[in-house]
Design an enzyme around this catalytic site. Structure first.
Site, mmCIF file in Angstrom:
data_model
loop_
_atom_site.group_PDB
_atom_site.id
_atom_site.type_symbol
_atom_site.label_atom_id
_atom_site.label_comp_id
_atom_site.label_asym_id
_atom_site.label_seq_id
_atom_site.Cartn_x
_atom_site.Cartn_y
_atom_site.Cartn_z
ATOM 1 N N MET B 28 75.442 50.051 32.296
ATOM 2 C CA MET B 28 74.782 50.686 31.208
ATOM 3 C C MET B 28 74.792 52.260 31.547
ATOM 4 O O MET B 28 74.767 52.731 32.568
ATOM 5 C CB MET B 28 73.280 50.155 31.526
ATOM 6 N N SER B 102 77.138 46.145 37.326
ATOM 7 C CA SER B 102 75.775 45.999 37.036
ATOM 8 C C SER B 102 75.810 45.099 35.559
ATOM 9 O O SER B 102 76.536 44.081 35.830
ATOM 10 C CB SER B 102 75.056 47.594 36.507
ATOM 11 N N GLN B 103 75.130 45.572 34.402
ATOM 12 C CA GLN B 103 75.157 44.475 33.491
ATOM 13 C C GLN B 103 76.443 44.279 32.932
ATOM 14 O O GLN B 103 76.566 42.917 32.524
ATOM 15 C CB GLN B 103 74.357 44.944 32.280
ATOM 16 N N ASP B 219 68.732 48.385 46.529
ATOM 17 C CA ASP B 219 68.564 48.731 45.227
ATOM 18 C C ASP B 219 67.249 48.964 44.591
ATOM 19 O O ASP B 219 66.051 48.247 44.768
ATOM 20 C CB ASP B 219 69.115 47.335 44.455
ATOM 21 N N HIS B 275 71.822 51.081 44.070
ATOM 22 C CA HIS B 275 72.436 50.469 42.920
ATOM 23 C C HIS B 275 73.818 50.994 42.775
ATOM 24 O O HIS B 275 74.000 52.271 42.679
ATOM 25 C CB HIS B 275 71.591 50.684 41.569
#
Lengths: 292, 292
Positions: B28, B102-103, B219, B275
């Protein structure tokens, strides 16, 4: 006396170990807070300079706005916002180093020259385009879009509406029409003292300790690459490139760059690689010394 | 015969030295083509596996569209676009590894399960949220925006209009209302075989060689962190976290994850850090072996 000496030693050593803070400004299509880009850079710096305070500039309230503003918000407004952020941060009150990536490089130079009341020590421009760009040799989009963008910039870059709404047009530098560039580009000719010599700009730039410019010798995103070292096409054509030292800007010392060069304040670094492509090892060896 | 033997040796050695291609999907706020994020990753991989072919997925015609689509384009449409890109690329016809950030981690799992006619070998999810997220403990924006976003997602995440227009709502998983999540979330419950068991999804996931999940133990962006290893809150509340192995999804083997675990196809990697924060050394030691 002994106590005083010890105290003084303690004070001195405390003072010596407080690292100079760092302000960074991301490039086009990036944001303040992408963990893999600016996040990695900050982590790399923090690993080398423990305890350093860093500020990654965010233009807008959200990271999404920050990304979009990198394309759409007029550069002068962005410089004002950056200046306000820096002045409002008490951690930067005693001075800081600044490091800009790609367009963030020329933006932070604008902060150095235009933001009153700050104390910037070293300015590091990583792939910044200090004489602007003329062309997108490898535009990272599909061909139709790239052709349209090139065509639009070639024809309309200096249209007032485009100047007010497209960031990249504000450092679009057409060497075949230097007169139009100087009269219609709202950002770069003013910043570079190309039209009139703004003594304040000159004095502020010269007050830097070092102005470090990094050039990527295999850069396929910036045309001409020489712009990363403040060089550009010789006026009137778009083939022969001249270095900063060969330019009138330098020879007439309109911006103080000649004096800075002679004083050893300009540092020209080159690294092989495409735009912004460097290894951690290269960064640690070549950039970290200017952040300490 | 001797010539044939030499030829066969040459053919075999050529075959053995062609690296498996790699498809990556950014997270993202990032894009296919940010030189400092996906560009650095590709350069790191190419340095370790010379000659590897890589494809960094771009959703849309331009990098700007790609960034915005990461917030706004319904995930099912994005999966279809990624699937088409992969199938249209002749370099990927003999199979590839896939790595999502991530996503991008859960999106590439959706490609593995939903895209017909591809050959994905290893799937590496770097900080992906396979059971979705519930909360933004450290939202990288200003406080007012974060509060508004949280409030909006808490109240309206499962509203059909929000589901069709906000990517992050499509992996918003409210454990206090599992029934609403299952009936109204347009992406994740279907992908996870939470409502009905789609045997095709199961078979395709099980056909992976390895499914590697990386969790960042510090995270601050993902809540709960367990989602990066396919764990989540135990149903009905938002405090106690259960591991994948403790979940009904696993016990009933609705998605084949239990079988995969027992066959040694699941790899759980943990690294200390926030993260997506890892060192090149960690990546080379822990991830590169799955890309060879």
């Amino acid at each position: 006396m002994k106590v005083l000496a010890i105290l003084s030693l303690l004070v001195c050593s405390c003072y010596a170990t407080t690292p100079t803070p760092l302000v960074i400004w991301h490039g086009m299509g990036d944001s303040c807070c992408n963990p893999l880009s600016m996040g990695s850079i900050i982590r790399l710096v923090e690993g080398q300079i423990p305890g350093i305070y860093t500020l990654s500039l965010k233009i807008g309230d959200t990271t999404t706005q920050d990304i979009m503003n990198g394309f759409l918000k007029p550069i002068p407004e962005q410089i004002t916002m950056a200046c306000e952020q820096i002045k409002a941060d008490p951690n930067l009150a005693n001075g800081f180093n600044a490091m800009g990536f790609s367009q963030g490089g020329q933006f932070l130079r604008a902060v150095a020259q235009q933001c009153d009341g700050i104390k910037m020590h070293n300015l590091i421009s990583v792939g910044g385009q200090h004489q602007g760009v003329f062309g997108f040799p490898k535009c990272p989009n599909d061909l139709t879009f790239c052709d349209t963008l090139r065509d639009m910039l070639n024809k309309y870059a200096y249209n007032p509406t485009i100047q007010d709404h497209l960031v990249q047009a504000e450092y679009w530098h057409d060497p075949q029409h230097e007169d139009v560039y100087k009269s219609s580009n709202i950002f770069l000719p003013d910043l570079n003292n190309d039209v009139t010599v703004n003594e304040v700009y000159k004095q502020r730039l010269m007050s830097l300790n070092k102005f470090v410019m990094v050039k990527f010798t295999s850069d396929t995103m910036v045309q001409p690459i020489a712009s990363e070292w403040f060089g550009f096409y010789a006026p009137g054509q778009a083939e022969t490139v001249q270095s900063l030292q060969e330019s009138d800007l330098y020879k007439n010392d309109q911006l103080g760059l000649k004096a800075m060069d002679q004083n050893g304040q300009l540092v020209f670094l080159a690294t092989d690689g495409d735009h912004l492509q460097f290894t951690n090892e290269w960064f640690i060896t070549n950039i970290i010394p200017y952040l300490q």
